[in-house]
Design a protein around this motif. Structure first.
Motif, PDB file in Angstrom:
ATOM      1  N   ASN A 173       0.644  -0.426  -0.165  1.00 43.13           N
ATOM      2  CA  ASN A 173       0.145  -0.018   0.078  1.00 43.13           C
ATOM      3  C   ASN A 173       0.577   1.197   0.318  1.00 43.13           C
ATOM      4  OD1 ASN A 173      -1.608  -2.275   1.408  1.00 43.13           O
ATOM      5  ND2 ASN A 173      -3.315  -1.319   1.021  1.00 43.13           N
TER       6      ASN A 173
ATOM      7  N   VAL B  86       3.292   0.797  -3.714  1.00 46.01           N
ATOM      8  CA  VAL B  86       1.808   2.112  -4.712  1.00 46.01           C
ATOM      9  C   VAL B  86       3.253   2.854  -5.608  1.00 46.01           C
ATOM     10  CG1 VAL B  86       0.624   3.999  -5.101  1.00 46.01           C
ATOM     11  CG2 VAL B  86      -0.069   1.847  -3.711  1.00 46.01           C
TER      12      VAL B  86
ATOM     13  N   SER C  42      -1.107  -5.972  -3.174  1.00 37.01           N
ATOM     14  CA  SER C  42      -1.696  -5.479  -2.149  1.00 37.01           C
ATOM     15  C   SER C  42      -2.494  -5.955  -1.835  1.00 37.01           C
ATOM     16  CB  SER C  42      -2.339  -4.150  -1.971  1.00 37.01           C
ATOM     17  OG  SER C  42      -2.472  -3.416  -1.157  1.00 37.01           O
TER      18      SER C  42
ATOM     19  N   THR D 215      -7.104  -1.336  -1.828  1.00 42.01           N
ATOM     20  CA  THR D 215      -6.695  -0.560  -2.926  1.00 42.01           C
ATOM     21  C   THR D 215      -7.429   0.293  -3.086  1.00 42.01           C
ATOM     22  OG1 THR D 215      -6.245  -3.151  -3.783  1.00 42.01           O
ATOM     23  CG2 THR D 215      -6.244  -0.650  -5.739  1.00 42.01           C
TER      24      THR D 215
ATOM     25  N   CYS E  89      -4.787   2.022  -0.869  1.00 37.26           N
ATOM     26  CA  CYS E  89      -3.665   2.466  -2.222  1.00 37.26           C
ATOM     27  C   CYS E  89      -4.253   3.852  -2.773  1.00 37.26           C
ATOM     28  CB  CYS E  89      -3.621   1.699  -2.882  1.00 37.26           C
ATOM     29  SG  CYS E  89      -2.956   0.300  -2.717  1.00 37.26           S
TER      30      CYS E  89
ATOM     31  N   THR F  39      -2.459   6.245  -0.832  1.00 37.35           N
ATOM     32  CA  THR F  39      -0.926   6.913  -0.767  1.00 37.35           C
ATOM     33  C   THR F  39      -0.273   7.586  -2.476  1.00 37.35           C
ATOM     34  OG1 THR F  39      -0.310   5.256   0.245  1.00 37.35           O
ATOM     35  CG2 THR F  39       1.511   5.344  -1.549  1.00 37.35           C
TER      36      THR F  39
END
Length: 482
Positions: A77, A81, A271, A308, A312, A315
């Motif tokens: 994550n 990323v 992830s 995600t 994610c 990020t």
């Protein structure tokens, strides 16, 4: 030499086989389940809100959700990323989203199957996962053994090295802590938790995961609000890069799209784990509420979404809004630098602490996945666990001081081999999985209590243990005699 071999195999797996396999499987399950991740999204949230209830001999659905999130939310994550954006451009974020939406359907299928074929171990704890549904559902123990070996290598060993590597990298970058000393601390903390087995891992995850996830989402929200005027341009950049529109004049469209897809799908799967079969191992440990296999499928489906689509993306927003897209594959440093750009030097401290918590909980959750497969290989005997725990802790120490590129590449390879075996099994068992899920959906429409009756599925009569799914308080044998 080793690095060249690993790179070659990764290029074969991720450049050709799994890019098509994962997307294809996700599309297949999405269509067969009539876009369940969209049509039943609100229901999945409802099931998640009552997931603390209904725990008897197993773990609660919420404990299992937190354990799977502990494994999902980690290096992938934050560092992952950044690596994806560095290698594949901003367009990799789009392909992360795609594989997450499709992966929600895949996760629904694999977690449902894990619940259907779960067993009780000698302590009365539920165990299960791909190895079990490969043996019981397909009658292919060799396939279950192969999967278990890949998972033990991937989650018990390699992935834990990745998580430890990310922790020591962050701590060294921010606090200048020697990776060797940090590695020793991680090993001692990990040992304290994993000797308690699956229940200890679940209890720690249930406390830590919600707090750390909410804190990270909050700081990302603050960053977005601080840069709200740049948000449309960032989304435009993601879509343009995903389809290579800005490279059209240079003639590099196909290569750009391929790079974005490969990086986004590889890091997205690392992830959220959809299709790997990893989260299915702990999904089988739950006593779901309602008491039906598909109930846990909905809970695990939401795990992919939060991992995600929410974390994610948080990020990615921090990185892309910073404007620093330098081609550095040192993922965690890129994330630290990006957040520090937004909020100052304390941003690096926040990321380092978040990484410590995210990755530590990933280590203990990864161990729990591997433990179930060690138990599978040993016929549910615990004799091999002490030796395995020593091996896990050794890999944590190795990862703390290892070369990061080799560690990431080994993670990609072991994950790819796992996913390949699991996807084959999911396709072969998809007919049963879809019928079980549709049985749940039919019961939603009535006011009756949702339960699972294995006798609606003739092929399960000889495949299930008598002490797991007992509709109406009767044994399978008693119901068969009626």
């Amino acid at each position: 030499m080793l690095e060249n071999i690993v790179n070659y195999l990764n290029a074969l797996l991720w450049g050709k086989l799994l890019v098509y396999g994962l997307v294809g499987a996700g599309l297949y399950f999405t269509l067969r389940l009539a876009f369940i991740q969209i049509t039943h999204f609100k229901h999945a949230i409802k099931i998640l809100t009552i997931s603390r209830q209904g725990c008897d001999s197993g773990l609660s659905s919420f404990q299992v959700f937190c354990t799977s999130m502990a494994a999902r939310v980690g290096a992938g994550n934050m560092a992952g990323v950044a690596v994806a954006i560095s290698a594949g451009g901003p367009g990799a974020v789009f392909w992360m989203w795609v594989i997450a939406v499709l992966g929600m359907a895949t996760s629904m299928v694999e977690s449902t199957l894990a619940q259907v074929y779960k067993v009780r171990d000698q302590d009365g704890q539920f165990r299960g996962g791909p190895a079990y549904y490969m043996e019981k559902g397909l009658g292919q123990r060799w396939m279950g053994i192969l999967f278990s070996i890949f998972l033990i290598i991937a989650f018990g060993l390699v992935f834990n090295a990745v998580q430890a590597n990310t922790i020591t990298g962050a701590m060294h970058a921010v606090f200048d802590i020697n990776p060797l000393y940090m590695g020793i601390i991680i090993v001692l903390a990990s040992a304290f938790v994993i000797v308690g087995g699956l229940r200890k891992v679940a209890k720690v995850s249930e406390i830590v995961v919600p707090v750390m996830a909410l804190a990270y989402i909050l700081i990302a929200t603050v960053v977005v609000l601080m840069n709200i005027e740049q948000l449309p341009a960032v989304f435009a950049l993601i879509f343009k890069s995903a389809f290579g529109w800005q490279e059209a004049a240079a003639g590099g469209v196909a290569y750009t799209i391929a790079q974005a897809m490969q990086s986004g799908i590889a890091r997205g799967l690392f992830s959220n784990e959809a299709g790997m079969g990893s989260a299915a191992n702990v999904a089988a440990s739950a006593s779901p509420n309602p008491n039906h296999p598909a109930s846990q499928g909905f809970v695990q489906m939401m795990g992919v979404f939060f991992d995600t689509i929410v974390i994610c993306t948080a990020t990615a927003a921090i990185i892309l809004l910073s404007g620093d897209l330098s081609e550095s594959h040192d993922g965690i440093k890129m994330t630290i630098d990006a957040l520090s750009t937004h909020v100052g030097s304390w941003g690096g401290i926040f990321v380092a602490i978040a990484i410590l918590l995210f990755c530590f909980t990933s280590i203990i959750a990864n161990y729990s996945y591997a433990e179930t497969n060690v138990m599978y290989l040993s016929g549910n005997s615990k004799k091999a666990l002490p030796i395995f725990r020593i091996c896990v802790l050794g890999m944590v120490m190795f990862g703390s001081i290892a070369k990061i590129s080799l560690v990431w590449n080994l993670a990609d390879l072991s994950m790819g081999l796992m996913a390949t075996v699991n996807i084959i099994a999911l396709i072969l068992l998809s007919g049963l999985a879809v019928r079980v899920i549709n049985d749940y959906r039919q019961q939603i429409k009535s006011d009756d209590e949702i339960t699972f009756d294995p006798h609606k599925f003739p092929e399960l009569r000889e495949q299930l243990n008598d002490d797991v799914w007992i509709p109406g308080g009767q044994t399978v044998e008693e119901r068969s005699n009626k």
